[in-house]
Design an enzyme around this catalytic site. Structure first.
Site, PDB file in Angstrom:
ATOM      1  N   TYR A   1       0.468  -1.627   0.071  1.00  0.00           N
ATOM      2  CA  TYR A   1      -0.142   0.131   0.066  1.00  0.00           C
ATOM      3  C   TYR A   1       0.979   1.172  -0.123  1.00  0.00           C
ATOM      4  CZ  TYR A   1      -3.975  -3.080   0.096  1.00  0.00           C
ATOM      5  OH  TYR A   1      -5.193  -3.889   0.234  1.00  0.00           O
TER       6      TYR A   1
ATOM      7  N   THR B   1     -16.389  -0.353 -13.596  1.00  0.00           N
ATOM      8  CA  THR B   1     -16.264  -1.351 -12.796  1.00  0.00           C
ATOM      9  C   THR B   1     -16.814  -2.957 -13.873  1.00  0.00           C
ATOM     10  OG1 THR B   1     -16.978  -2.307 -10.928  1.00  0.00           O
ATOM     11  CG2 THR B   1     -18.677  -0.672 -11.509  1.00  0.00           C
ATOM     12  N   SER B   2     -16.003  -3.622 -13.280  1.00  0.00           N
ATOM     13  CA  SER B   2     -15.972  -5.066 -14.087  1.00  0.00           C
ATOM     14  C   SER B   2     -17.659  -5.699 -12.763  1.00  0.00           C
ATOM     15  CB  SER B   2     -15.424  -6.298 -13.799  1.00  0.00           C
ATOM     16  OG  SER B   2     -15.159  -6.435 -12.559  1.00  0.00           O
TER      17      SER B   2
ATOM     18  N   ARG C   1       0.943   1.813  -3.361  1.00  0.00           N
ATOM     19  CA  ARG C   1       0.386   2.305  -4.249  1.00  0.00           C
ATOM     20  C   ARG C   1       0.072   3.953  -4.104  1.00  0.00           C
ATOM     21  NH1 ARG C   1      -4.305  -1.238  -4.335  1.00  0.00           N
ATOM     22  NH2 ARG C   1      -5.356  -0.076  -5.730  1.00  0.00           N
TER      23      ARG C   1
ATOM     24  N   HIS D   1     -14.012   1.570  -0.324  1.00  0.00           N
ATOM     25  CA  HIS D   1     -13.005  -0.072   0.262  1.00  0.00           C
ATOM     26  C   HIS D   1     -11.853   0.710   0.651  1.00  0.00           C
ATOM     27  CE1 HIS D   1     -14.639  -2.640  -4.024  1.00  0.00           C
ATOM     28  NE2 HIS D   1     -15.242  -3.114  -2.597  1.00  0.00           N
TER      29      HIS D   1
HETATM   30  N1  APR Z   1     -12.252   3.541 -18.786  1.00  0.00           N
HETATM   31  C1  APR Z   1     -13.660   3.485 -18.519  1.00  0.00           C
HETATM   32  N2  APR Z   1     -13.284   1.920 -18.265  1.00  0.00           N
HETATM   33  C2  APR Z   1     -11.802   1.364 -18.295  1.00  0.00           C
HETATM   34  C3  APR Z   1     -11.239   1.924 -18.759  1.00  0.00           C
HETATM   35  C4  APR Z   1     -11.586   2.880 -18.886  1.00  0.00           C
HETATM   36  N3  APR Z   1     -10.496   3.808 -19.607  1.00  0.00           N
HETATM   37  N4  APR Z   1     -10.508   0.714 -18.511  1.00  0.00           N
HETATM   38  C5  APR Z   1     -10.786   0.124 -18.269  1.00  0.00           C
HETATM   39  N5  APR Z   1     -12.036   0.042 -17.457  1.00  0.00           N
HETATM   40  C6  APR Z   1     -12.657  -0.977 -17.456  1.00  0.00           C
HETATM   41  C7  APR Z   1     -12.545  -2.331 -17.213  1.00  0.00           C
HETATM   42  O1  APR Z   1     -13.425  -2.724 -18.761  1.00  0.00           O
HETATM   43  C8  APR Z   1     -13.610  -3.311 -16.487  1.00  0.00           C
HETATM   44  O2  APR Z   1     -14.570  -3.230 -16.765  1.00  0.00           O
HETATM   45  O3  APR Z   1     -13.002  -1.312 -16.028  1.00  0.00           O
HETATM   46  C9  APR Z   1     -13.748  -2.190 -14.849  1.00  0.00           C
HETATM   47  C10 APR Z   1     -12.551  -2.372 -14.236  1.00  0.00           C
HETATM   48  O4  APR Z   1     -12.875  -3.866 -13.513  1.00  0.00           O
HETATM   49  P1  APR Z   1     -11.798  -4.600 -11.971  1.00  0.00           P
HETATM   50  O5  APR Z   1     -10.353  -4.351 -12.578  1.00  0.00           O
HETATM   51  O6  APR Z   1     -12.453  -5.549 -11.586  1.00  0.00           O
HETATM   52  O7  APR Z   1     -11.962  -3.226 -11.062  1.00  0.00           O
HETATM   53  P2  APR Z   1     -12.996  -3.175  -9.897  1.00  0.00           P
HETATM   54  O8  APR Z   1     -14.444  -3.290 -10.795  1.00  0.00           O
HETATM   55  O9  APR Z   1     -13.295  -1.663  -9.240  1.00  0.00           O
HETATM   56  O10 APR Z   1     -12.974  -3.800  -8.458  1.00  0.00           O
HETATM   57  C11 APR Z   1     -13.485  -3.738  -8.022  1.00  0.00           C
HETATM   58  O11 APR Z   1     -11.910  -5.254  -6.593  1.00  0.00           O
HETATM   59  O12 APR Z   1      -9.858  -6.047  -6.553  1.00  0.00           O
HETATM   60  C12 APR Z   1     -11.181  -5.090  -6.097  1.00  0.00           C
HETATM   61  O13 APR Z   1     -11.362  -3.605  -4.154  1.00  0.00           O
HETATM   62  C13 APR Z   1     -10.911  -4.220  -5.158  1.00  0.00           C
HETATM   63  O14 APR Z   1     -12.333  -1.788  -5.525  1.00  0.00           O
HETATM   64  C14 APR Z   1     -12.058  -2.956  -6.571  1.00  0.00           C
HETATM   65  C15 APR Z   1     -12.912  -4.325  -6.592  1.00  0.00           C
END
Ligand code: APR
Length: 230
Positions: free
Chosen positions: A54, A172-173, A57, A105
């Site tokens: 951390y 977000t995925s 980061r 988070h």
């Molecule tokens: N603009 C918009 N979306 C984007 C971009 C961009 N430039 N680049 C990638 N993405 C999208 C991807 O397609 C995906 O759907 O952002 C999303 C990222 O997904 P994750 O990597 O799973 O991140 P997130 O959904 O924030 O993860 C949730 O998981 O690891 C834990 O605590 C951590 O808060 C995090 C949580």
């Protein structure tokens, strides 16, 4: 009374600022195992490794800037009561000028007592090292929600979603709960928007802008400002 726009953001909104996401091909979970750096067990097993993860980061956070995606959301505040619910632990929404940001988070710029979750201190860009103590004399730990830990802000977040007049999902995925379940608190019939370059499975009617946040967020913001100006 201004209408409420509730926005759920994830790592994707910070990607164009240079902060890697978690599950994209070059994502953070490609370089590190969650169970080594983002669980309480990992912290108990090897606190120095987790603190350093951390600290790294946090250092990166002070080398990056908000991007157009963050900045476009600030424009909405003149026309709507805007609340951002973010899964991100960066402070880019705040640095772009957003005023209502709820972190699900945790936050890199804060630390808390190992013994008392409510004893939270601002640390800005400072490292947390073994031996750094909170005011109660306990070791300081990152104010981050690790996998398996409680998400105290999920309750206020769900109440915000229940009151949404518009709901926007950005970057977000929708893989991680309880955050991904927030959309189910948004009443039926409330217009929803998704900004993401990839297709994200969402189980309700949603207007999709299949673009990066840097260009896609402006399209949704322009549409909502036009609606407010009618
Ligand atoms: N603009 C918009 N979306 C984007 C971009 C961009 N430039 N680049 C990638 N993405 C999208 C991807 O397609 C995906 O759907 O952002 C999303 C990222 O997904 P994750 O990597 O799973 O991140 P997130 O959904 O924030 O993860 C949730 O998981 O690891 C834990 O605590 C951590 O808060 C995090 C949580």
């Amino acid at each position: 009374m201004k209408k409420k726009v509730i926005i759920l953001t994830g790592a994707g909104i910070s990607a164009e600022s240079g902060i890697s996401t978690f599950r994209d091909s070059d994502g953070l979970w490609e370089q590190y195992r969650v169970e080594d750096v983002a669980t309480h067990e990992a912290y108990v097993r090897n606190p120095a490794l987790v603190l350093n993860f951390y600290n790294e980061r946090r250092h990166q956070l002070y080398e990056v800037e908000p991007n157009e995606g963050h900045r476009q959301l600030v424009r909405l505040e003149k026309y709507y009561d805007v609340h951002i619910i973010t899964q991100n632990i960066d402070n880019l929404h705040e640095r772009a000028g957003s005023t209502n940001v709820l972190h699900l988070h945790g936050e890199l710029g804060k630390a808390r007592s190992e013994r008392d979750d409510n004893l939270i201190i601002e640390i800005g860009d400072r490292d947390i090292k073994l031996g750094d103590k909170a005011p109660d004399g306990a070791q300081l730990r990152p104010h981050i929600v690790w996998f398996g830990e409680a998400v105290p802000n999920i309750e206020p977040a769900s109440h915000l979603c229940e009151k949404a007049d518009y709901f926007i999902v950005i970057g977000t995925s929708m893989n991680v709960y309880p955050a991904a379940g927030l959309i189910h608190y948004v009443p039926r019939g409330v217009p929803c928007y998704l900004v993401d370059p990839k297709a994200v499975p969402i189980s309700r009617p949603i207007k999709i802008v299949q673009e990066k946040a840097g260009t896609g967020v402006k399209k949704v913001v322009d549409e909502l400002i036009a609606l407010a100006s009618k």
